[in-house]
Design a protein around this motif. Structure first.
Motif, PDB file in Angstrom:
ATOM      1  N   CYS A   1       0.835  -1.208   0.000  1.00  0.00           N
ATOM      2  CA  CYS A   1       0.000   0.000   0.000  1.00  0.00           C
ATOM      3  C   CYS A   1       0.860   1.245   0.000  1.00  0.00           C
ATOM      4  N   ASN A   2       2.171   1.093  -0.001  1.00  0.00           N
ATOM      5  CA  ASN A   2       3.129   2.195   0.013  1.00  0.00           C
ATOM      6  C   ASN A   2       3.493   2.614   1.442  1.00  0.00           C
ATOM      7  N   GLY A   3       2.905   2.006   2.432  1.00  0.00           N
ATOM      8  CA  GLY A   3       3.241   2.328   3.822  1.00  0.00           C
ATOM      9  C   GLY A   3       4.657   1.871   4.152  1.00  0.00           C
ATOM     10  N   CYS A   4       4.987   0.637   3.777  1.00  0.00           N
ATOM     11  CA  CYS A   4       6.332   0.104   4.050  1.00  0.00           C
ATOM     12  C   CYS A   4       7.398   0.927   3.329  1.00  0.00           C
ATOM     13  N   GLU A   5       7.064   1.380   2.106  1.00  0.00           N
ATOM     14  CA  GLU A   5       8.032   2.169   1.339  1.00  0.00           C
ATOM     15  C   GLU A   5       8.358   3.471   2.064  1.00  0.00           C
ATOM     16  N   LEU A   6       7.359   4.063   2.721  1.00  0.00           N
ATOM     17  CA  LEU A   6       7.616   5.308   3.464  1.00  0.00           C
ATOM     18  C   LEU A   6       8.689   5.079   4.515  1.00  0.00           C
ATOM     19  N   GLU A   7       8.597   3.954   5.209  1.00  0.00           N
ATOM     20  CA  GLU A   7       9.557   3.677   6.275  1.00  0.00           C
ATOM     21  C   GLU A   7      10.920   3.278   5.733  1.00  0.00           C
ATOM     22  N   ILE A   8      10.934   2.621   4.571  1.00  0.00           N
ATOM     23  CA  ILE A   8      12.223   2.284   3.958  1.00  0.00           C
ATOM     24  C   ILE A   8      12.915   3.572   3.502  1.00  0.00           C
TER      25      ILE A   8
ATOM     26  N   PRO B   1       6.643  -1.673   9.563  1.00  0.00           N
ATOM     27  CA  PRO B   1       7.746  -1.702  10.534  1.00  0.00           C
ATOM     28  C   PRO B   1       8.488  -0.366  10.497  1.00  0.00           C
ATOM     29  N   ASN B   2       8.784   0.217  11.657  1.00  0.00           N
ATOM     30  CA  ASN B   2       9.457   1.521  11.646  1.00  0.00           C
ATOM     31  C   ASN B   2      10.940   1.342  11.307  1.00  0.00           C
ATOM     32  N   PRO B   3      11.651   2.437  11.040  1.00  0.00           N
ATOM     33  CA  PRO B   3      13.037   2.309  10.570  1.00  0.00           C
ATOM     34  C   PRO B   3      13.943   1.511  11.514  1.00  0.00           C
ATOM     35  N   VAL B   4      13.741   1.647  12.821  1.00  0.00           N
ATOM     36  CA  VAL B   4      14.587   0.898  13.760  1.00  0.00           C
ATOM     37  C   VAL B   4      14.320  -0.603  13.622  1.00  0.00           C
ATOM     38  N   VAL B   5      13.051  -0.949  13.539  1.00  0.00           N
ATOM     39  CA  VAL B   5      12.690  -2.361  13.362  1.00  0.00           C
ATOM     40  C   VAL B   5      13.268  -2.892  12.043  1.00  0.00           C
ATOM     41  N   LEU B   6      13.216  -2.060  11.006  1.00  0.00           N
ATOM     42  CA  LEU B   6      13.763  -2.458   9.706  1.00  0.00           C
ATOM     43  C   LEU B   6      15.265  -2.717   9.802  1.00  0.00           C
ATOM     44  N   LEU B   7      15.982  -1.764  10.430  1.00  0.00           N
ATOM     45  CA  LEU B   7      17.432  -1.921  10.553  1.00  0.00           C
ATOM     46  C   LEU B   7      17.766  -3.183  11.332  1.00  0.00           C
ATOM     47  N   ARG B   8      17.047  -3.357  12.432  1.00  0.00           N
ATOM     48  CA  ARG B   8      17.282  -4.537  13.270  1.00  0.00           C
ATOM     49  C   ARG B   8      17.031  -5.816  12.459  1.00  0.00           C
ATOM     50  N   GLY B   9      15.953  -5.799  11.681  1.00  0.00           N
ATOM     51  CA  GLY B   9      15.602  -6.969  10.877  1.00  0.00           C
ATOM     52  C   GLY B   9      16.646  -7.277   9.816  1.00  0.00           C
ATOM     53  N   ILE B  10      17.163  -6.220   9.190  1.00  0.00           N
ATOM     54  CA  ILE B  10      18.181  -6.425   8.148  1.00  0.00           C
ATOM     55  C   ILE B  10      19.462  -6.963   8.779  1.00  0.00           C
ATOM     56  N   LEU B  11      19.832  -6.379   9.922  1.00  0.00           N
ATOM     57  CA  LEU B  11      21.030  -6.854  10.615  1.00  0.00           C
ATOM     58  C   LEU B  11      20.882  -8.329  10.975  1.00  0.00           C
TER      59      LEU B  11
ATOM     60  N   ASN C   1       3.867  12.387  15.765  1.00  0.00           N
ATOM     61  CA  ASN C   1       2.653  11.586  15.568  1.00  0.00           C
ATOM     62  C   ASN C   1       2.687  10.366  16.480  1.00  0.00           C
ATOM     63  N   PHE C   2       3.845   9.718  16.509  1.00  0.00           N
ATOM     64  CA  PHE C   2       3.955   8.506  17.308  1.00  0.00           C
ATOM     65  C   PHE C   2       3.768   8.817  18.791  1.00  0.00           C
ATOM     66  N   LYS C   3       4.384   9.897  19.243  1.00  0.00           N
ATOM     67  CA  LYS C   3       4.271  10.265  20.659  1.00  0.00           C
ATOM     68  C   LYS C   3       2.823  10.571  21.026  1.00  0.00           C
ATOM     69  N   LEU C   4       2.130  11.305  20.152  1.00  0.00           N
ATOM     70  CA  LEU C   4       0.786  11.771  20.507  1.00  0.00           C
ATOM     71  C   LEU C   4      -0.316  10.801  20.087  1.00  0.00           C
ATOM     72  N   PHE C   5      -0.094  10.067  19.004  1.00  0.00           N
ATOM     73  CA  PHE C   5      -1.164   9.202  18.488  1.00  0.00           C
ATOM     74  C   PHE C   5      -0.762   7.729  18.411  1.00  0.00           C
ATOM     75  N   GLN C   6       0.404   7.404  18.946  1.00  0.00           N
ATOM     76  CA  GLN C   6       0.866   6.006  19.025  1.00  0.00           C
ATOM     77  C   GLN C   6       1.099   5.325  17.680  1.00  0.00           C
ATOM     78  N   HIS C   7       1.167   6.092  16.616  1.00  0.00           N
ATOM     79  CA  HIS C   7       1.512   5.500  15.316  1.00  0.00           C
ATOM     80  C   HIS C   7       2.133   6.592  14.456  1.00  0.00           C
ATOM     81  N   ARG C   8       3.221   6.239  13.760  1.00  0.00           N
ATOM     82  CA  ARG C   8       3.933   7.260  13.000  1.00  0.00           C
ATOM     83  C   ARG C   8       3.086   7.849  11.877  1.00  0.00           C
TER      84      ARG C   8
END
Lengths: 169, 523
Positions: free
Chosen positions: A55-62, A154-164, B301-308
């Motif tokens: 849906c393009n959500g993952c791409e935003l975090e990548i 997955p947020n960027p930290v989770v992504l980095l951790r996953g790649i590592l 967003n994450f701090k206030l709404f719990q999702h980025r």
């Protein structure tokens, strides 16, 4: 030009150490990772990202992983335009029926040995789209997958951790 | 009676029947005989209305065939025209000749529902691929969503050019960057683009069909994943349509919180776009500056709404998140600091001749063309069209906190950047006003199930532009149809026209300045 320089000095160095909760993990994996990257990837891990129906959500975090704050290039991670240069495929989305052939071809164009990582809930288990006439569900239904990074997205930290992790193992 | 309705009655007299099934604030639903469907379109064209969307619904559960719908808008007035089409003769007169944007809607209706727009100049499959069985019409009730379709041989007929020195460049579906998949086919001579043809559908996940297997309450999670970068606006629009249909009125505080999230989504995405446009003309400095600001924004967003990205915070009947006093203070402080910082970046953008050289007069879409093609959102406003559904279809708090809509006449990449800059400024103002006057009260009301065969429609201005959801309850009040229209379905047409006369290497920046959704288009 002066304004640009001012802004550069005002901004300073924004790249930050990863949040403390993952700091320990990074240190731990770091040593193993460095060795791994040196041995397997000649100090640089090259990734080709493939959206197989996301849906393009993952791409935003990548994308965010590449911003100045996370700056994943400092870990030797580099995104490439061609699968032929890639060590790793980062695949997002449930595989749509209309992307199946393109995904298989991209995978075939990536030289062996390669690591395939499924990114996001949809890539891991089909997510809310599931399996249907238009969606083939999880990535492993279509190509072999070596590692999973769940999250929506997955947020960027989770992504980095996953790649590592994917490299370390 | 709104003016569009009046026009239709004058023209078609007793043939235009007002139905009472559609629930929305002042959006009449008019039934016309099938053979007058294009006549109604002509009347709308003369009334200066634009085509908002066109879609079909399988209404066999009501003992009918298909319903063909077209939604029109002019100023603050919306109107839906429909006609009934029998199962055994599923044709209706095309409206493509009046509204060019209809050609993709009708190709999609033909591909996915199997209804035939008689007289249409182009019936190649859309979203559906040439390797699907021809009689696979997934939106029909007789089509089982779990069907595994066999791949059949077939070929897509591209628009081709011939002549000395003319060559073709196929691009995609897997692009060079971290982008969604789609295919662009250029006919070029030297560096000049002679024609661009888009083909989408690669990320078609069967979303509209999937809605029909979910409850009204669960559907919002799916709506939030139609286009991940627009999750707030999509879930908000879905909820508004469903609430209108069911006659459910969310508490005022919930509506205000939705608007706050909507404006935050707008700022974050516009920031990313401004940066990415600069990056595509090799001005990496602003790219890194903008993406850093964007990151700070999504962290708040994450701090206030719990999702980025504030996913799944809007539900039918209200919201699942709140802002306390500390949150309001924190956000106001963030906005002040951001605003000062942002203005410095704007000055840098504005004072850079090498940047200006690349973005001015690049990817120009004239006002006439934008109007003819029915552009919406940032693309429309950058081509001189004063359109914004926050003003055309005001839902609280936009009825009292009225957005000023920036309009740029030039229609080039630069204009699309400036529209985004001015919208960020305006969103900051709206946010401050909303935060300072946020009403107290409940966050959520009980969602009541809709009456059988009721329908609802809503229009929400996402960061790309006007999003439309039309929902229809079946015989037992279940989901019979949920039509999703992302602004991309219209605006992609603009990109094809805007690149004429440009060079192939400028295509990425033209595309980025539109930044339309593939997933939202393909659903």
């Amino acid at each position: 030009m002066l304004r640009i320089l001012h802004q550069i000095f005002r901004t300073g160095l924004v790249t930050e150490p990863l949040p403390t909760e993952v700091e320990r993990e990074i240190v731990e994996i770091g040593a193993r990772l460095e060795e791994n990257i040196r041995k397997k990837f000649y100090r640089s891990l090259t990734i080709r990202q493939v959206d197989a129906g996301s849906c393009n959500g993952c791409e935003l975090e990548i994308h965010a992983m590449n911003n100045a704050i996370y700056n994943c290039e400092r870990f030797g991670i580099h995104f490439t335009a061609s699968p032929r240069f890639a060590d790793m495929l980062l695949v997002s989305g449930p595989v749509s029926v209309n992307m199946e052939i393109a995904l298989k071809r991209t995978c075939a164009a990536t030289p062996n040995p390669k690591i395939v990582v499924a990114v996001g809930d949809c890539a891991c288990d089909g997510g809310i789209f599931g399996e249907s006439y238009a969606s083939l569900g999880r990535i492993s239904n279509v190509i072999p997958v070596d590692a999973h990074i769940p999250g929506c997205p997955p947020n960027p930290v989770v992504l980095l951790r996953g790649i590592l992790r994917a490299i370390g193992e | 009676m709104n003016a569009l309705h009046e026009r239709l009655v004058t023209q078609l007299a007793t043939d235009a029947v007002l139905l009472d099934g559609l629930r929305a604030v002042d959006v009449p639903l008019i039934r016309v005989p099938r053979e007058l469907f294009n006549e109604a379109a002509r009347t709308m064209k003369y009334a200066e209305a634009r085509l908002v969307a066109e879609w079909a619904s399988d209404e066999t559960c009501f003992g009918r065939g298909f319903g063909i719908y077209a939604c029109y808008n002019n100023g603050t007035e919306y109107l839906v025209v429909m006609c009934d089409v029998p199962l055994d003769d599923a044709t209706f007169p095309t409206i493509t000749r009046k509204f060019p944007a209809a050609y993709r809607f009708e190709r999609q209706m033909h591909s996915l529902m199997g209804v035939i727009p008689a007289g249409s100049p182009d019936l190649r499959p859309w979203i559906k691929f040439e390797d699907w069985p021809e009689d696979a019409w997934p939106l029909r009730k007789t089509f089982d969503p779990r069907t595994r379709m066999p791949r059949v041989p077939g070929e897509y007929r591209w628009i081709r050019m011939e002549g000395e020195g003319v060559y073709e460049i196929p691009v995609g579906p897997v692009h060079a960057g971290i982008i969604e998949p789609g295919h662009f086919r250029f006919q070029a001579m030297g560096e000049d683009i002679l024609n661009l043809e888009e083909r989408f559908g690669y990320v078609h996940k069967g979303i509209e069909k999937r809605f029909e297997a979910l409850s009204w309450e669960d559907g919002v999670r799916l709506a939030g994943r139609v286009s991940g970068d627009t999750t707030v606006a999509h879930s908000c629009c879905y909820c508004q349509a469903v609430e209108a249909m069911a006659g459910c009125v969310p508490p005022e505080r919930a509506l205000w919180l939705r608007a706050i999230m909507l404006e935050r989504e707008r700022i974050a995405n516009h920031l990313g776009d401004i940066g990415a446009i600069c990056n595509d003309v090799a001005f990496a400095f602003l790219f890194f500056q903008c993406t850093t600001r964007k990151e700070h924004f999504v962290r708040t967003n994450f701090k206030l709404f719990q999702h980025r990205f504030m996913m799944d915070k809007i539900v039918p009947g209200g919201v699942t998140t709140d802002l306390n006093e500390d949150g309001i203070v924190a956000m106001l402080r963030e906005l002040d600091a951001f605003s000062r910082d942002f203005e410095r970046l704007v000055v840098i953008y504005d004072n850079n001749p090498s940047l200006e050289d690349r973005v001015k007069e690049t990817g120009r879409l004239s006002t006439e063309l934008a109007k003819d093609l029915g552009m919406v959102g940032i693309v429309a406003r950058a081509s001189g069209l004063d359109l914004d559904s926050r003003r055309q279809y005001p839902v609280p708090p936009y009825d009292i906190i009225i957005p000023k809509v920036p309009v740029q006449p030039a229609g080039d990449v630069n204009a699309r950047v400036w529209v985004r800059i001015d919208e960020i400024r305006e969103s900051l103002r709206l946010l401050r006003e909303m935060l300072e006057n946020l009403p107290l009260g409940e966050l959520r009301t009980t969602f009541v199930q809709p009456e059988p065969s009721a329908s609802g429609i809503a229009f929400v201005e996402g960061w790309r532009g006007e999003i439309v959801y039309w929902v229809q309850a079946g015989k037992a009040g279940e989901v019979n149809r949920c039509m999703v229209r992302d602004p991309s379905s219209l605006n992609w047409l603009g990109l094809e026209q805007a690149v004429h006369g440009n060079i192939v290497p400028d295509f990425p920046v033209c595309n980025k300045s539109f930044n339309q959704s593939y997933s939202g288009n393909d659903v």
